[in-house]
Design an enzyme around this catalytic site. Structure first.
Site, PDB file in Angstrom:
ATOM      1  N   GLU A 153      42.403  94.828 -27.252  1.00  0.00           N
ATOM      2  CA  GLU A 153      42.884  95.489 -28.137  1.00  0.00           C
ATOM      3  C   GLU A 153      45.057  95.790 -27.881  1.00  0.00           C
ATOM      4  O   GLU A 153      44.821  94.908 -26.276  1.00  0.00           O
ATOM      5  CB  GLU A 153      42.697  97.322 -27.809  1.00  0.00           C
ATOM      6  N   TYR A 164      42.533 105.245 -28.810  1.00  0.00           N
ATOM      7  CA  TYR A 164      41.118 103.518 -27.385  1.00  0.00           C
ATOM      8  C   TYR A 164      40.166 103.883 -27.090  1.00  0.00           C
ATOM      9  O   TYR A 164      39.268 102.645 -26.802  1.00  0.00           O
ATOM     10  CB  TYR A 164      42.656 102.799 -27.028  1.00  0.00           C
ATOM     11  N   LYS A 174      47.806  95.977 -25.454  1.00  0.00           N
ATOM     12  CA  LYS A 174      47.745  97.813 -23.905  1.00  0.00           C
ATOM     13  C   LYS A 174      49.386  98.579 -23.998  1.00  0.00           C
ATOM     14  O   LYS A 174      50.159  97.828 -24.321  1.00  0.00           O
ATOM     15  CB  LYS A 174      47.769  97.328 -22.268  1.00  0.00           C
ATOM     16  N   ASP A 219      52.045 100.798 -23.769  1.00  0.00           N
ATOM     17  CA  ASP A 219      52.760 101.391 -22.072  1.00  0.00           C
ATOM     18  C   ASP A 219      53.203 102.953 -22.240  1.00  0.00           C
ATOM     19  O   ASP A 219      54.454 103.100 -22.569  1.00  0.00           O
ATOM     20  CB  ASP A 219      54.107  99.868 -21.272  1.00  0.00           C
ATOM     21  N   CYS A 226      83.749 108.323 -12.702  1.00  0.00           N
ATOM     22  CA  CYS A 226      85.586 108.307 -13.269  1.00  0.00           C
ATOM     23  C   CYS A 226      85.473 109.710 -13.578  1.00  0.00           C
ATOM     24  O   CYS A 226      84.801 109.831 -14.595  1.00  0.00           O
ATOM     25  CB  CYS A 226      85.834 107.742 -14.097  1.00  0.00           C
ATOM     26  N   LYS A 281      47.707  91.523 -18.732  1.00  0.00           N
ATOM     27  CA  LYS A 281      49.348  91.644 -18.332  1.00  0.00           C
ATOM     28  C   LYS A 281      49.999  90.374 -18.878  1.00  0.00           C
ATOM     29  O   LYS A 281      50.131  89.124 -18.626  1.00  0.00           O
ATOM     30  CB  LYS A 281      49.584  92.234 -17.294  1.00  0.00           C
ATOM     31  N   CYS A 320      90.927 103.786 -15.663  1.00  0.00           N
ATOM     32  CA  CYS A 320      92.687 103.955 -14.884  1.00  0.00           C
ATOM     33  C   CYS A 320      92.993 104.343 -14.493  1.00  0.00           C
ATOM     34  O   CYS A 320      93.633 105.647 -13.566  1.00  0.00           O
ATOM     35  CB  CYS A 320      92.512 105.301 -16.249  1.00  0.00           C
ATOM     36  N   CYS A 371      88.421 103.552 -10.587  1.00  0.00           N
ATOM     37  CA  CYS A 371      87.801 103.326 -11.917  1.00  0.00           C
ATOM     38  C   CYS A 371      88.344 101.817 -12.561  1.00  0.00           C
ATOM     39  O   CYS A 371      90.296 102.025 -13.011  1.00  0.00           O
ATOM     40  CB  CYS A 371      88.238 104.501 -12.919  1.00  0.00           C
ATOM     41  N   CYS A 411      91.152 109.598 -19.358  1.00  0.00           N
ATOM     42  CA  CYS A 411      90.562 107.703 -18.912  1.00  0.00           C
ATOM     43  C   CYS A 411      89.591 107.194 -20.704  1.00  0.00           C
ATOM     44  O   CYS A 411      89.499 107.695 -21.200  1.00  0.00           O
ATOM     45  CB  CYS A 411      89.245 107.296 -17.933  1.00  0.00           C
TER      46      CYS A 411
END
Ligand code: IVH
Length: 682
Positions: A113, A224, A115, A117, A423, A311, A408, A405, A429
């Site tokens: 099957e 499952y 797996k 996550d 920022c 895995k 700006c 930044c 900006c």
């Protein structure tokens, strides 16, 4: 209506709605329109409101979420919730097969099957009705999250087939990739930190206290495993098929394998095939099929001996870090990006990788010139997972995160409990200005769909747009003839945006039309950090006018349900700026809704994404009132019928040509009362 008839109607609606839910969410095969479904749900809600003692425990109305939970109850699992032994190596799969055959003999079959996550969940049904949903917790006991899990439409509230005994089934809750992307975009829009991955998003969501918020998130669930052979069948595979008949969502991507060769074929197919799935998997689970053999194999203290998880290895490459650049997002968050010597990885050439934030840079101790390992796991964007320090030359130095930044020049700030640098120059900006302008016109805000990212950029660059109130200063003469060449990039051809008559007048019309957008959505459109759609509605309904919101004290704000310290401070900070006061005054002057419309308090998202044509003369409402109701409830008005029109609201004297057109396109025609019924009881 008498009680007996009400019960009959409720039963009929519950069962029909359950079947439609199943068709849509489990079979992905809908047989009615959303509109019809919503109508039936509304009918059921109304009946339940009038006959509360007839509310069924499996009523689909429970899926919209119940009362918030302060603390989840701890529940001891009837069958301990074990995890699986994990491996990354094919050799260990061979060892598992040898071990198994030694105990049960050579007549063995395995079920392979995917797996998933996500996070595991145990669902208990009593007399076929969902009674309890419990998280894994420490395996012995977990949290009762039933009210949150009920909101997941693919989980049956009532089984299609069941015995009188309690029944438990286990599965994985997850968020599909498309829903995850949309959810994160919305979070970023209002300055919330996006979730790192769908798994975190799913587990964060399942543990939220307010089920109505959970109901808005796109959770899904594959089942499952049925512990303890409760169905008294011979094999796991048969149990899965029985679970399908009971109404559960079970993946069809399952194979019965006779040997390791077949197991490895399944593994290899899905190692490639997983990129096409709309959810993340991190491996393959291999289970002995026969229950008798499972019993013979038994359990260790932590894992069943009859199953193992393989895995997938993330693909890795080594390359040189040439430089680090910094990107400023629409909310001001600054993301460091690694510029790499191009390297081949999992079928593509990787030149850049996200470094996420300064904490991650520090923990990697990354330096320009380092040999770095880049990995592509389930995620689409590659990440740097380590450094080959044996190749590091002596004269390279740690990198300091930038102080100002890059867009700006403003000095960056960082909250102690947050990883990101920001920022703070939110109004001046460039990427932040553009972000605010884009948010303002977006569908759920002012819904000006004649403008988009490219056009906003053009209007900003030509100096016509600097803040949201500038939209209402734009005149046709200012924009007609504007042109911009967009250079080709990443294999895309060069393109041109030009504002001809039609484009220009569509823009002006779209902006004018937006003046009708209801007050709550205007609040949302302002782009105040942490003020999403729900909070905007709360502010609108609690304070009624923009002036009241702007002058509300901290105490008044936190008194509103769902508004806490963080949101209250953000609202106060936003309205205290002179520049924002000026914007509000200009928006009021041009006629944007700045107070709640008492004639249509009824505000919702129920018509979200649906387009209406209102035509004819009506008995109880004017055409404009009906149009306002469409918009207050998230819909959009257009004047002429096309294949894209969702619904026509037809009054007396609607022209026969219009009617014929609606019929030709198969568009549902609603009467005034059909429409009012649809939007009421929100
Ligand atoms: S069977 C006793 N099947 O992986 C075995 N688990 O450590 C029960 N998972 O906790 C689990 N996909 O959350 C099983 N097809 C699948 C699965 C699966 C994902 C998760 C589950 C479990 C963990 C294994």
């Amino acid at each position: 209506m008498n009680k007996e008839t009400a019960k009959k109607n409720i039963d009929k609606l519950v069962e029909e709605l359950q079947q439609h839910n199943y068709n849509y969410y489990v079979l992905s095969n809908s047989t009615i329109s959303d509109f019809e479904f919503d109508n039936m749900l509304k009918d059921l809600e109304l009946l339940e409101k009038n006959f509360p003692d007839l509310i069924r425990k499996d009523s689909p109305t429970l899926r919209v979420g119940g009362a918030p939970t302060k603390d989840f109850q701890t529940v001891v699992h009837k069958y301990p919730m074990l995890s699986l032994a994990n491996t990354y190596s094919e050799e260990e799969i061979n060892d598992f097969d040898v071990r198994t055959r030694k105990i049960v003999g050579d007549d063995v079959e395995y079920v392979c099957e995917l797996k998933y996550d996500g996070l595991s969940i145990g669902l208990t049904y009593q007399n076929g009705i969902l009674k309890q949903a419990v998280t894994r917790g420490d395996g012995v006991s977990g949290d009762d999250v039933t009210n949150n899990i009920r909101t997941i439409k693919s989980i049956p509230l009532k089984l299609k087939k069941h015995s009188t005994e309690d029944f438990e089934i286990r599965g994985e809750i997850f968020i599909p990739l498309d829903g995850f992307a949309e959810m994160n975009k919305t979070r970023e829009d209002i300055g919330e930190q996006p979730f790192a991955n769908p798994r975190n998003a799913a587990s964060g969501t399942v543990k939220m206290q307010d089920p109505t918020e959970v109901a808005k998130r796109p959770l899904d669930c594959y089942l499952y495993y049925i512990p303890g052979n409760q169905l008294k069948l011979n094999t796991h595979y048969e149990s899965l098929q029985e679970a399908v008949k009971m109404g559960f969502k079970v993946s069809r991507n399952v194979a019965v394998c006779k040997n390791t060769k077949e197991i490895f074929e399944f593994i290899n197919d899905w190692d490639k095939g997983r990129k096409q799935l709309n959810f993340e998997i991190d491996g393959i689970v291999i289970k002995v099929n026969s229950y008798a053999q499972q019993k013979q194999l038994g359990f260790t203290a932590k894992n069943p001996r009859w199953a193992i998880a393989y895995k997938f290895k993330a693909e890795k490459a080594e390359t040189i870090l040439n430089s680090i650049s910094y990107q400023v997002g629409r909310t001001g968050a600054v993301t460091p990006v690694a510029n790499l010597k191009p390297v081949q990885l999992a079928g593509t050439v990787v030149k850049r990788a996200s470094l996420h934030n300064s904490d991650i840079m520090k923990s990697l101790d990354i330096r320009i010139g380092d040999y770095v390992y880049v990995e592509k796991g389930g995620e689409i964007i590659p990440k740097i997972v380590g450094i080959n320090k044996s190749k590091r030359t002596k004269n390279i130095h740690p990198v300091d995160f930038i102080k100002n930044c890059p867009e700006c020049g403003t000095e960056l700030t960082k909250n102690e409990n947050e990883a990101a640098h920001y920022c703070p120059n939110e109004d001046h900006c460039p990427p932040q200005i553009k972000g605010k302008l884009e948010h303002f016109i977006s569908r759920k805000a002012m819904n000006i769909d004649s403008l988009g990212e490219g056009k906003i950029e053009m209007l900003y660059e030509s100096g016509l747009l600097n803040n949201i109130s500038d939209f209402y200063k734009i005149r046709y003469e200012d924009i007609i003839g504007l042109e911009k060449i967009i250079p080709g990039k990443d294999g895309k051809k060069e393109s041109k945006i030009s504002f001809k008559e039609k484009t220009a007048s569509n823009i002006i019309n779209g902006i004018n039309e937006s003046k009708k957008i209801p007050f709550a959505r205007v609040i949302f459109a302002l782009g105040i950090r942490y003020v999403g759609e729900t909070v905007a509605k709360k502010l609108a309904t609690s304070f009624k006018t923009i002036d009241n919101i702007s002058s509300a004290s901290y105490e008044e704000l936190v008194e509103v349900d769902e508004i806490g310290e963080r949101i209250a401070n953000s609202v106060i900070a936003w309205f205290s700026k002179d520049e924002h006061k000026q914007i509000i005054s200009e928006l009021k002057n041009v006629g944007l809704n700045h107070e709640i419309d008492v004639s249509s308090e009824n505000i919702s998202n129920i018509l979200d994404g649906k387009t209406f044509v209102v035509s004819g003369v009506f008995e109880n409402h004017s055409r404009d009132e009906l149009k306002a109701l469409v918009e207050n409830n998230g819909g959009k008005n257009t004047s002429s019928i096309s294949s894209k029109t969702g619904y026509v609201i037809a009054g007396e004297n609607m022209g026969p040509a219009k009617k014929a057109k609606a019929e030709k396109f198969g568009i549902p025609i609603l009467s005034e009362s059909d429409f009012i019924e649809l939007i009421s009881n929100n």
